[in-house]
Motif scaffolding. Structure first.
Motif, PDB file in Angstrom:
ATOM      1  N   SER A 120       0.820  -1.204   0.000  1.00 31.55           N
ATOM      2  CA  SER A 120       0.000   0.000   0.000  1.00 31.55           C
ATOM      3  C   SER A 120       0.858   1.261   0.000  1.00 31.55           C
ATOM      4  O   SER A 120       0.600   2.207  -0.758  1.00 31.55           O
ATOM      5  CB  SER A 120      -0.919  -0.012   1.231  1.00 31.55           C
ATOM      6  N   TYR A 124       1.428   4.163  -2.931  1.00 29.15           N
ATOM      7  CA  TYR A 124       1.202   5.558  -2.521  1.00 29.15           C
ATOM      8  C   TYR A 124       2.394   6.433  -2.913  1.00 29.15           C
ATOM      9  O   TYR A 124       2.224   7.504  -3.513  1.00 29.15           O
ATOM     10  CB  TYR A 124       0.973   5.552  -1.016  1.00 29.15           C
ATOM     11  N   ARG A 127       2.684   6.888  -6.732  1.00 27.78           N
ATOM     12  CA  ARG A 127       1.768   7.891  -7.271  1.00 27.78           C
ATOM     13  C   ARG A 127       2.348   9.297  -7.129  1.00 27.78           C
ATOM     14  O   ARG A 127       2.260  10.122  -8.040  1.00 27.78           O
ATOM     15  CB  ARG A 127       0.406   7.818  -6.564  1.00 27.78           C
ATOM     16  N   GLY A 180       3.358  13.948   1.075  1.00 30.47           N
ATOM     17  CA  GLY A 180       2.994  12.688   1.708  1.00 30.47           C
ATOM     18  C   GLY A 180       4.050  12.271   2.717  1.00 30.47           C
ATOM     19  O   GLY A 180       5.129  12.850   2.785  1.00 30.47           O
ATOM     20  N   LYS A 293       0.363   6.511   7.088  1.00 31.01           N
ATOM     21  CA  LYS A 293       0.764   7.237   5.887  1.00 31.01           C
ATOM     22  C   LYS A 293      -0.231   8.365   5.658  1.00 31.01           C
ATOM     23  O   LYS A 293      -1.372   8.329   6.149  1.00 31.01           O
ATOM     24  CB  LYS A 293       0.858   6.324   4.670  1.00 31.01           C
ATOM     25  N   TYR A 296      -2.964  11.383  -0.092  1.00 30.69           N
ATOM     26  CA  TYR A 296      -2.498  12.112  -1.273  1.00 30.69           C
ATOM     27  C   TYR A 296      -3.577  12.091  -2.349  1.00 30.69           C
ATOM     28  O   TYR A 296      -4.124  11.032  -2.670  1.00 30.69           O
ATOM     29  CB  TYR A 296      -1.209  11.495  -1.824  1.00 30.69           C
TER      30      TYR A 296
END
Length: 333
Positions: A120, A124, A127, A180, A293, A296
């Motif tokens: 995950s 993230y 991206r 992020g 996290k 975003y």
């Protein structure tokens, strides 16, 4: 005989975990078993906290302590343990060993959760990296001064982490233009409670990563009221060490540089490693997580990727990171 540092909560929980792990895999004489219990039970009771969630090994030990408390009456714990018959001692050992299947299940669950977190978080970070021409990546490690560790409980640690996360969400000051982040919580016998933080800034708005890292560490120092310390992984010296080994994935990362991109992803991978079972949180507030996290939102613009990930990118292992950081186990006040 096993050796323990029982000066603060994190080390006591680690000592208990190591003792139970030893009992699940090896044999201790009745005399040695009782000698360890006399030391560990009193230390554990000092730092036992209601409203906490324990790992399987520590939970098994806690249940055994409660059994001892229920049966010792007015006799002191040490006196009660010393007077136990061989059958009584074997009963206590059996209570711990009955948790072996649960302990193995915990290992499998931890590895799966870390694998899920890793996938995950990697998606993230990917991206963010592909959404921006350049980003600035900062890595800091946050912990506590050795002298302050006896005063830090897991509740304190999570309170400090929550304060840090509020600042990350607000995106002001040293967190302005933050795109992020990833935040992994761990504990160890020497470092105590500590966190690994990866910050991803808009590289068109931010530079001087070493300065930002120092500012983040200063915020942690303020949050912990002087009890905490931080390690800046973005110093020129450390970045040169990474670069010399083809592992530089922090600082300014450009979308058109495949090696930089892959190494940045390897930095992200390091935060969630299924192999780091021994650094897991053995105690935490009920229902709390150990990995976080940010959120975003993609800006929607599409970019053609003419620079596929390089197969020659350095692959990080934990030893690489330890070697390059050359990080002190704890910081003296």
């Amino acid at each position: 005989m096993l050796q323990y540092d029982l000066s603060h909560q994190a080390t006591v929980m680690t000592a208990v975990n190591n003792f139970v792990d030893y009992m699940l895999n090896l044999e201790l004489s009745h005399t040695d078993f009782i000698a360890h219990l006399c030391v560990l039970i009193s230390a554990f009771q000092v730092f036992d906290q209601e409203g906490s969630e324990y790992g399987t090994s520590v939970g098994a030990f806690r249940n055994m302590v409660q059994f001892v408390e229920a049966h010792r009456g007015d006799v002191g714990i040490e006196a009660y343990l010393i007077r136990l018959s061989p059958k009584g001692i074997s009963n206590l050992q059996t209570q711990l060993r009955n948790h072996r299947s649960l302990y193995l299940a915990e290992i499998r669950l931890f590895r799966q959760q870390e694998k899920d977190n890793q996938e995950s978080f990697l998606a993230y970070v990917q991206r963010i990296l592909h959404d921006h021409y350049k980003v600035l990546i900062v890595r800091v490690d946050l912990g506590y001064l050795k002298a302050s560790m006896p005063n830090i409980t897991v509740q304190d640690f999570y309170s400090h982490i929550e304060s840090t996360r509020h600042l990350l969400k607000d995106k002001n000051g040293c967190f302005k233009h933050l795109l992020g982040y990833g935040l992994a919580l761990e504990q160890g016998s020497s470092k105590g409670y500590h966190a690994h933080l990866m910050l991803i800034y808009n590289g068109s708005e931010r530079c001087q990563d070493w300065y930002l890292a120092n500012e983040v560490i200063q915020k942690w120092h303020e949050i912990t009221q002087g009890l905490g310390y931080g390690v800046n992984n973005n110093t020129p010296e450390k970045k040169k060490q990474y670069a010399d080994r083809g592992l530089l994935g922090i600082g300014m990362i450009h979308r058109n540089q495949p090696l930089e991109m892959q190494n940045a992803l390897n930095v992200a991978l390091y935060l969630t490693q299924p192999e780091k079972f021994m650094q897991r949180m053995l105690i935490k507030p009920l229902g709390k997580r150990t990995f976080f996290k940010g959120i975003y939102h993609e800006h929607g613009r599409k970019y053609k990727n003419n620079h596929p990930t390089s197969a020659e990118a350095g692959i990080w292992c934990e030893q690489d990171v330890d070697d390059l950081l050359d990080e002190p186990i704890v910081i003296e006040p």
